[in-house]
Design a protein around this motif. Structure first.
Motif: not given
Length: 205
Positions: A67-70, A89-95, A138-140
């Motif tokens: 929804a709206m890209g998220s 998981s913290d995935l949604d806090r990251q991206y 973490q972002r690669v």
């Protein structure tokens, strides 16, 4: 043991019908619990990425419709492909964007690729890594070199990930120039399980 459950929409709360040991009960759920049970019920749905673990078992990522890209994500681990345990998981806090692919190269190390979006100043594929079984991400940072948005490249997607063992592997990124149909691929190699990467090849898509 839990035999079955069904979510029932209600106001002000959601309710779950739970069948356990042949008996039937009803429980009022908070929003978080209702969403989690809803995600579990989607494990056979097309919105789920499933990855076999090298040592046996499976990881599953359930994605809520964007929804709206998220979108929201719920990660689960199974030892037998049938019984799943939720992985906080913290995935949604990251991206918290639209996922396109998931890979696990060991019991603990995994990768997630997301739809290309030029937000938060990122000029490279939206690619994330976990080293603790999905709890934290973490972002690669891939060394894109001249293959950047500043040089006219866009639509950067991770299109392949290959790891013959847990430490050595290659990720392939596909992209194109704005206004052109022909694309390129870039390959990057790692020998430390994806902590660092080196560009090794580039050619036609």
């Amino acid at each position: 043991p839990l035999e079955d459950f069904h979510l029932v929409a209600g106001d002000p709360a959601d309710f779950a019908q739970v069948i356990m040991n042949g008996g039937e009960s009803w429980y009022a759920l908070g929003e978080g619990a209702a969403r989690l049970l809803g995600a579990m019920s989607q494990l056979s749905d097309g919105t789920t990425f499933r990855v076999s673990l090298p040592g046996g078992g499976e990881m599953a990522l359930v994605c809520q419709g964007p929804a709206m890209g998220s979108e929201r994500h719920w990660l689960f681990r199974s030892g037998n492909g049938a019984d799943y345990a939720y992985v906080p998981s913290d995935l949604d806090r990251q991206y918290a964007r639209v996922a396109e692919g998931m890979w696990f190269v060991s019991d603990q190390v995994g990768f997630l690729a997301f739809r290309w979006e030029q937000i938060n100043g990122f000029r490279a594929p939206n690619f994330y890594r976990t080293a603790d079984g999905g709890a934290t991400w973490q972002r690669v940072d891939l060394p894109m070199g001249e293959f950047t948005t500043e040089n006219g490249y866009a639509g950067m997607h991770v299109i392949a990930l290959e790891f013959p063992d847990a430490r050595t592997g290659t990720v392939t990124v596909g992209m194109y120039r704005d206004g052109e149909e022909d694309g390129l691929t870039c390959a990057f190699a790692t020998d430390d399980g994806g902590e660092s990467w080196t560009a090794v090849d580039a050619g036609p898509l």
